[in-house]
Design a protein around this motif. Structure first.
Motif, PDB file in Angstrom:
ATOM      1  N   THR A  20       0.971  -1.381   0.227  1.00 43.95           N
ATOM      2  CA  THR A  20       0.010   0.113  -0.095  1.00 43.95           C
ATOM      3  C   THR A  20       0.807   1.234   0.133  1.00 43.95           C
ATOM      4  O   THR A  20       0.721   2.228  -0.607  1.00 43.95           O
ATOM      5  N   LEU A  21       1.815   1.400   0.993  1.00 39.86           N
ATOM      6  CA  LEU A  21       2.665   2.614   0.818  1.00 39.86           C
ATOM      7  C   LEU A  21       3.566   2.796  -0.486  1.00 39.86           C
ATOM      8  O   LEU A  21       3.712   3.847  -0.693  1.00 39.86           O
ATOM      9  N   ALA A  22       4.047   1.591  -1.023  1.00 32.72           N
ATOM     10  CA  ALA A  22       4.683   1.514  -2.276  1.00 32.72           C
ATOM     11  C   ALA A  22       3.752   1.990  -3.230  1.00 32.72           C
ATOM     12  O   ALA A  22       4.177   3.036  -4.111  1.00 32.72           O
ATOM     13  N   ASN A  23       2.631   1.655  -3.365  1.00 33.53           N
ATOM     14  CA  ASN A  23       1.503   2.489  -4.365  1.00 33.53           C
ATOM     15  C   ASN A  23       1.368   3.598  -4.150  1.00 33.53           C
ATOM     16  O   ASN A  23       1.195   4.418  -5.046  1.00 33.53           O
ATOM     17  N   LEU A  24       1.173   4.124  -2.877  1.00 34.55           N
ATOM     18  CA  LEU A  24       0.833   5.613  -2.683  1.00 34.55           C
ATOM     19  C   LEU A  24       2.165   6.325  -3.068  1.00 34.55           C
ATOM     20  O   LEU A  24       1.684   7.493  -3.652  1.00 34.55           O
ATOM     21  N   VAL A  25       3.170   5.989  -3.075  1.00 36.40           N
ATOM     22  CA  VAL A  25       4.362   6.619  -3.063  1.00 36.40           C
ATOM     23  C   VAL A  25       4.489   6.755  -4.691  1.00 36.40           C
ATOM     24  O   VAL A  25       4.780   8.024  -5.407  1.00 36.40           O
ATOM     25  N   CYS A  26       4.152   5.819  -5.437  1.00 29.82           N
ATOM     26  CA  CYS A  26       4.172   5.832  -6.758  1.00 29.82           C
ATOM     27  C   CYS A  26       3.109   6.709  -7.325  1.00 29.82           C
ATOM     28  O   CYS A  26       3.496   7.358  -8.327  1.00 29.82           O
ATOM     29  N   SER A  27       2.012   6.590  -6.824  1.00 27.77           N
ATOM     30  CA  SER A  27       1.041   7.371  -7.230  1.00 27.77           C
ATOM     31  C   SER A  27       1.436   9.028  -6.883  1.00 27.77           C
ATOM     32  O   SER A  27       0.879   9.755  -7.779  1.00 27.77           O
ATOM     33  N   LEU A  28       2.082   9.329  -5.888  1.00 31.50           N
ATOM     34  CA  LEU A  28       2.584  10.364  -5.619  1.00 31.50           C
ATOM     35  C   LEU A  28       3.257  11.031  -6.528  1.00 31.50           C
ATOM     36  O   LEU A  28       3.449  12.114  -7.186  1.00 31.50           O
ATOM     37  N   ILE A  29       4.543  10.159  -7.260  1.00 30.29           N
ATOM     38  CA  ILE A  29       5.370  10.371  -7.977  1.00 30.29           C
ATOM     39  C   ILE A  29       4.776  10.699  -9.430  1.00 30.29           C
ATOM     40  O   ILE A  29       5.130  11.770 -10.051  1.00 30.29           O
ATOM     41  N   GLU A  30       3.793   9.895  -9.920  1.00 24.87           N
ATOM     42  CA  GLU A  30       3.293  10.188 -11.092  1.00 24.87           C
ATOM     43  C   GLU A  30       2.232  11.418 -11.248  1.00 24.87           C
ATOM     44  O   GLU A  30       2.154  11.904 -12.252  1.00 24.87           O
TER      45      GLU A  30
END
Length: 159
Positions: A20-30
């Motif tokens: 979940t945290l990895a996906n949230l960081v990826c979404s923040l980057i994108e």
């Protein structure tokens, strides 16, 4: 002793929390801005700042560390190509959390997590909530049954 070893569990098992945290960081980057709960935003901020620090260093070893955490190569490419250079002169505090209110369904505190290099977020109203003032309604005449009026007229016409 476990002094200062606190980890925000977020009501998840460790594997689910990590994903979940990895996906949230990826979404923040994108997307440069994400909308999530306050608790998730605070934990995500920690990992997002670490990813920017890796991007600022920019070596192959740091790129591999970022890929190991994020597991999404296009996000890592954008992180190292754009965001690392964008925050190159800052020494920390790469993200900001803006509280925007409560979620309609469960009243969880919602926030916007975004990069500090962007324009300040304005709190957005909830999608499910009313945003416009209700218009005053005019007084309506009581509805009459048309079928009964027609039957009465037909009965009077036959007589």
């Amino acid at each position: 002793m476990r002094h200062r070893k606190r980890t925000a569990k977020l009501g998840m098992k460790s594997q689910h929390r990590r994903s979940t945290l990895a996906n949230l960081v990826c979404s923040l980057i994108e997307h440069s801005r994400i909308r999530t709960t306050i608790a998730k935003a605070k934990v995500t901020r920690r990992y997002a700042d670490k990813m920017i620090t890796l991007a600022k260093k920019g070596t192959l070893h740091h790129r591999r560390q970022a890929i190991a955490f994020l597991r999404h190569k296009p996000a890592v490419e954008k992180l190292f190509a754009e965001l690392g250079k964008q925050h190159g002169d800052r020494n920390g505090g790469y993200t900001r959390i803006v509280r925007i209110g409560q979620r309609m369904g469960d009243a969880a505190e919602i926030a916007i997590l975004e990069w500090t290099g962007t324009v300040t977020a304005t709190p957005e109203p909830e999608k499910g909530g009313k945003t416009e003032e209700p218009k005053p309604q005019e007084a309506k005449a009581p509805k009459t049954k048309k079928t009964s009026v027609k039957k009465k007229e037909e009965g009077a016409a036959e007589s």
